[in-house]
Design a protein around this motif. Sequence first.
Motif, PDB file in Angstrom:
ATOM      1  N   THR A 142      -4.024  -3.021   0.335  1.00 21.49           N
ATOM      2  CA  THR A 142      -4.560  -4.135   1.117  1.00 21.49           C
ATOM      3  C   THR A 142      -5.032  -5.292   0.247  1.00 21.49           C
ATOM      4  N   ASP A 143      -5.219  -5.062  -1.040  1.00 18.77           N
ATOM      5  CA  ASP A 143      -5.735  -6.073  -1.957  1.00 18.77           C
ATOM      6  C   ASP A 143      -4.705  -6.307  -3.063  1.00 18.77           C
ATOM      7  N   SER A 144      -4.139  -7.495  -3.127  1.00 21.44           N
ATOM      8  CA  SER A 144      -3.078  -7.780  -4.097  1.00 21.44           C
ATOM      9  C   SER A 144      -3.576  -7.681  -5.533  1.00 21.44           C
ATOM     10  N   HIS A 152      -6.066  -5.850  -6.676  1.00 17.37           N
ATOM     11  CA  HIS A 152      -6.269  -4.428  -6.988  1.00 17.37           C
ATOM     12  C   HIS A 152      -4.933  -3.741  -7.231  1.00 17.37           C
ATOM     13  N   THR A 156       3.517  -9.243  -2.779  1.00 23.80           N
ATOM     14  CA  THR A 156       2.417  -8.934  -1.856  1.00 23.80           C
ATOM     15  C   THR A 156       2.918  -8.178  -0.640  1.00 23.80           C
TER      16      THR A 156
END
Length: 318
Positions: free
Chosen positions: A289-291, A293, A280
């Motif tokens: 910003t989105d793990s 994704h 992450t």
Amino acid sequence: MWKVQKFEDYQQMRRFFRERDHVQPSTVGPDPGPGYSMTLREARFGAITVGYADISARHPWSGEMVSSDKSDVFLLVQPLIGFHHVVQREREALLRPGRLALLDATMPCRRQTSSYGPFQILFTAVPRSALGLRTGRVTDRLTAAELPTDDGLGSLTAFYLRRLLRQADDLRPATAERLGSSCLDLITSYVGDLLYEHPEAGDGLADALVMRAQSYAESHLGDRDLSPATLAAAVHVSVRYLHKLFADRRLTVAGWIRHRRLERCRLDLSDPVQAQWSITEIAHRWGFTDSAHFSRAFKAAYGITPRDQRLSAHAPPG
């Protein structure tokens, strides 16, 4: 790290190049006679391959590069000892030691030494698609010409390639891949500048703008607000025009940024030095910003999850 091939005579060398199916096309030519031997060393640095040929011959020799569907690369050649004569697309250049020339490996090309005795040459194979430039322009304007190496990017590129040659055996795989990425960026900048400097290059300014945009993006990949809009503002063009420049090269701005971010993450996940950083944290470092994704995008790009990428890269050999 070097993959080494040794040839005791010219016919053995000819058979090798005729049968191989990667990087450099077949090489054919008349036998220069007794006294010919060659040692060929090749090493992969990420997307690029650096090779070094050390040749002994009692007579000058010649060869012809024959186009191959599996050799969709540009070759940047640099003689280190001896002179090298190259001919392609009705252009020709006699390269002195230390000078550079670019050859299009998808097209026939004649090459010939112009000196007796030992001959050494360094070549770098660069995938055409990796340049991010209009490769037709590169072929039309720059191949088989002696490229400037006295100062600026030319001098830096020639020096960098020679240093890669000397340091290959001392590099860990992850480090070699990072250096290859830096080398590819340097070659792209060098070639892009040469296109821009040629008044007949037509779209040289467009190539230079793309190169400038990519260079800016590379240095800001960790900025979460990096977008087509911020990138267009940084290079002083409209967002619409920036999209057109990338579309002309069969790229999208957002897709290219995402690809470069994923590549940076892949390199960090493969690097033992980065093992203390979580997946992450690495993803966030490079603008994701989105793990969840990030994991989906990574697997779609490489066919493997970020976790499995790290495990496979750090697994002990054997």
